[in-house]
Enzyme design. Structure first.
Site, PDB file in Angstrom:
ATOM      1  N   HIS A  85      -3.757  -8.207   0.659  1.00 36.93           N
ATOM      2  CA  HIS A  85      -2.947  -7.167   0.005  1.00 36.93           C
ATOM      3  C   HIS A  85      -1.634  -7.738  -0.533  1.00 36.93           C
ATOM      4  O   HIS A  85      -1.162  -7.330  -1.595  1.00 36.93           O
ATOM      5  CB  HIS A  85      -2.633  -6.026   0.980  1.00 36.93           C
ATOM      6  CG  HIS A  85      -3.716  -4.992   1.116  1.00 36.93           C
ATOM      7  ND1 HIS A  85      -4.192  -4.255   0.040  1.00 36.93           N
ATOM      8  CD2 HIS A  85      -4.396  -4.534   2.191  1.00 36.93           C
ATOM      9  CE1 HIS A  85      -5.117  -3.398   0.471  1.00 36.93           C
ATOM     10  NE2 HIS A  85      -5.276  -3.559   1.780  1.00 36.93           N
ATOM     11  N   GLN A 130       0.816  -1.219   0.000  1.00 38.56           N
ATOM     12  CA  GLN A 130       0.000   0.000   0.000  1.00 38.56           C
ATOM     13  C   GLN A 130       0.850   1.270   0.000  1.00 38.56           C
ATOM     14  O   GLN A 130       0.352   2.350  -0.307  1.00 38.56           O
ATOM     15  CB  GLN A 130      -0.952   0.030   1.220  1.00 38.56           C
ATOM     16  CG  GLN A 130      -2.050  -1.020   1.135  1.00 38.56           C
ATOM     17  CD  GLN A 130      -2.953  -0.965   2.346  1.00 38.56           C
ATOM     18  OE1 GLN A 130      -2.644  -1.540   3.382  1.00 38.56           O
ATOM     19  NE2 GLN A 130      -4.065  -0.265   2.233  1.00 38.56           N
ATOM     20  N   CYS A 182     -10.813   0.269   3.568  1.00 34.51           N
ATOM     21  CA  CYS A 182      -9.403   0.105   3.211  1.00 34.51           C
ATOM     22  C   CYS A 182      -8.804   1.486   2.981  1.00 34.51           C
ATOM     23  O   CYS A 182      -9.430   2.321   2.323  1.00 34.51           O
ATOM     24  CB  CYS A 182      -9.280  -0.741   1.945  1.00 34.51           C
ATOM     25  SG  CYS A 182      -7.573  -0.994   1.429  1.00 34.51           S
ATOM     26  N   LEU A 183      -7.610   1.711   3.519  1.00 34.59           N
ATOM     27  CA  LEU A 183      -6.961   3.004   3.346  1.00 34.59           C
ATOM     28  C   LEU A 183      -6.662   3.288   1.869  1.00 34.59           C
ATOM     29  O   LEU A 183      -6.510   4.438   1.487  1.00 34.59           O
ATOM     30  CB  LEU A 183      -5.671   3.062   4.169  1.00 34.59           C
ATOM     31  CG  LEU A 183      -5.876   3.000   5.691  1.00 34.59           C
ATOM     32  CD1 LEU A 183      -4.533   2.901   6.395  1.00 34.59           C
ATOM     33  CD2 LEU A 183      -6.659   4.216   6.190  1.00 34.59           C
ATOM     34  N   HIS A 216      -7.496  -9.443   5.652  1.00 35.44           N
ATOM     35  CA  HIS A 216      -7.494  -8.274   4.750  1.00 35.44           C
ATOM     36  C   HIS A 216      -6.057  -7.908   4.342  1.00 35.44           C
ATOM     37  O   HIS A 216      -5.783  -7.673   3.165  1.00 35.44           O
ATOM     38  CB  HIS A 216      -8.202  -7.114   5.469  1.00 35.44           C
ATOM     39  CG  HIS A 216      -8.214  -5.815   4.742  1.00 35.44           C
ATOM     40  ND1 HIS A 216      -9.376  -5.217   4.278  1.00 35.44           N
ATOM     41  CD2 HIS A 216      -7.214  -4.944   4.427  1.00 35.44           C
ATOM     42  CE1 HIS A 216      -9.077  -4.076   3.699  1.00 35.44           C
ATOM     43  NE2 HIS A 216      -7.773  -3.869   3.780  1.00 35.44           N
ATOM     44  N   GLU A 217      -5.139  -7.887   5.324  1.00 28.58           N
ATOM     45  CA  GLU A 217      -3.745  -7.505   5.034  1.00 28.58           C
ATOM     46  C   GLU A 217      -3.037  -8.592   4.230  1.00 28.58           C
ATOM     47  O   GLU A 217      -2.262  -8.283   3.318  1.00 28.58           O
ATOM     48  CB  GLU A 217      -2.966  -7.223   6.325  1.00 28.58           C
ATOM     49  CG  GLU A 217      -3.540  -6.147   7.243  1.00 28.58           C
ATOM     50  CD  GLU A 217      -3.926  -4.861   6.546  1.00 28.58           C
ATOM     51  OE1 GLU A 217      -3.373  -4.547   5.471  1.00 28.58           O
ATOM     52  OE2 GLU A 217      -4.811  -4.157   7.071  1.00 28.58           O
TER      53      GLU A 217
HETATM   54  O1  GNR Z   1      -8.198   0.702   8.713  1.00 28.65           O
HETATM   55  C1  GNR Z   1      -8.747  -0.298   8.251  1.00 28.65           C
HETATM   56  N1  GNR Z   1      -9.930  -0.708   8.755  1.00 28.65           N
HETATM   57  C2  GNR Z   1     -10.531  -1.893   8.425  1.00 28.65           C
HETATM   58  C3  GNR Z   1     -11.853  -2.061   8.795  1.00 28.65           C
HETATM   59  C4  GNR Z   1     -12.494  -3.229   8.518  1.00 28.65           C
HETATM   60  C5  GNR Z   1     -11.819  -4.254   7.890  1.00 28.65           C
HETATM   61  C6  GNR Z   1     -10.517  -4.100   7.486  1.00 28.65           C
HETATM   62  C7  GNR Z   1      -9.870  -2.918   7.766  1.00 28.65           C
HETATM   63  S1  GNR Z   1      -8.205  -2.732   7.317  1.00 28.65           S
HETATM   64  C8  GNR Z   1      -8.133  -1.012   7.112  1.00 28.65           C
HETATM   65  C9  GNR Z   1      -6.718  -0.570   6.851  1.00 28.65           C
HETATM   66  C10 GNR Z   1      -6.245  -1.099   5.528  1.00 28.65           C
HETATM   67  O2  GNR Z   1      -6.658  -0.725   4.480  1.00 28.65           O
HETATM   68  N2  GNR Z   1      -5.377  -2.054   5.566  1.00 28.65           N
HETATM   69  O3  GNR Z   1      -4.950  -2.618   4.430  1.00 28.65           O
HETATM   70 NI    NI Z   2      -6.538  -2.370   3.005  1.00 25.21          NI
END
Ligand code: GNR
Ligand code: NI
Length: 189
Positions: free
Chosen positions: A138, A50, A92-93, A134-135
């Site tokens: 990525h 990211q 997601c950021l 989630h990570e």
């Molecule tokens: O900040 C984040 N919050 C979040 C909320 C629910 C499920 C997953 C996340 S991860 C995200 C940060 C991010 O984008 N990490 O890749």
């Molecule tokens: Ni994310």
């Protein structure tokens, strides 16, 4: 150092990251930067791709700014087992302002190297379990929007195009150089 976070559909976010051969000082510096960038952006997790670094490194803190906050950095994380099911409205950021329900496993066990290069195993549930999945996605070039309907994904893609365009305008104003800056300076005359 706080890094700029790439916005989907930046092609770097679709690429697979590579294993880290050795956890050395350069990796520890990168981990520090990932934590700084994650906290600055108010996230609960961040993966190295990211910020444009294709290495298998993620950082997590599902309870930031709390006294019992437990920051975790994982190098070369590997999901060993997934149990149960849950649905969580994920953000997601790299997809700013969007949130959609994603189906995941409820409990995850993962193996990783810590900042000292020591092998660790973690079993997590709740938000931490979701964030680990989630990570780790990525690191494989997979985004949460790949888990939702194509229709929703395309609506979000259009919104991200607008955000990306306005971000590039801002950058041109900050550092007047390049095509869009020349254009806006020309417009001022
Ligand atoms: O900040 C984040 N919050 C979040 C909320 C629910 C499920 C997953 C996340 S991860 C995200 C940060 C991010 O984008 N990490 O890749
Ligand atoms: Ni994310």
């Amino acid at each position: 150092m706080v890094h700029e976070i790439l916005v989907w559909p930046n092609p770097v976010l679709k690429q697979k990251a590579h294993p880290v051969a050795k956890v050395d000082d350069s990796i520890r510096t990168l981990i520090k930067d990932l934590f700084e960038s994650m906290y600055a952006a108010d996230g609960v997790g961040l993966a190295a791709p990211q910020v444009g670094v294709l290495k298998n490194i993620i950082v997590l803190d599902t309870t930031p700014r709390q006294p019992d906050s437990r920051p975790v950095a994982m190098v070369n994380p590997e999901i060993l087992t997934l149990e149960g099911k849950c649905t969580y409205k994920e953000g997601c950021l790299s997809v700013p302002g969007e949130a959609e329900d994603v189906d995941r496993a409820a409990i995850v066990t993962a193996r990783y190297l810590d900042e000292q290069g020591n092998e660790q195993t973690i079993t997590a549930d709740g938000l931490l379990a979701i964030a680990i999945q989630h990570e780790c996605d990525h690191l494989k070039g997979v985004m949460f929007v790949d888990h939702i309907s194509a229709l929703k994904r395309e609506v979000i893609r259009k919104r991200m195009k607008k955000i990306q365009a306005s971000m590039e305008e801002d950058e041109a104003e900050e550092a007047p150089s390049g095509k869009s800056a020349r254009k806006s300076q020309a417009e001022l005359r």
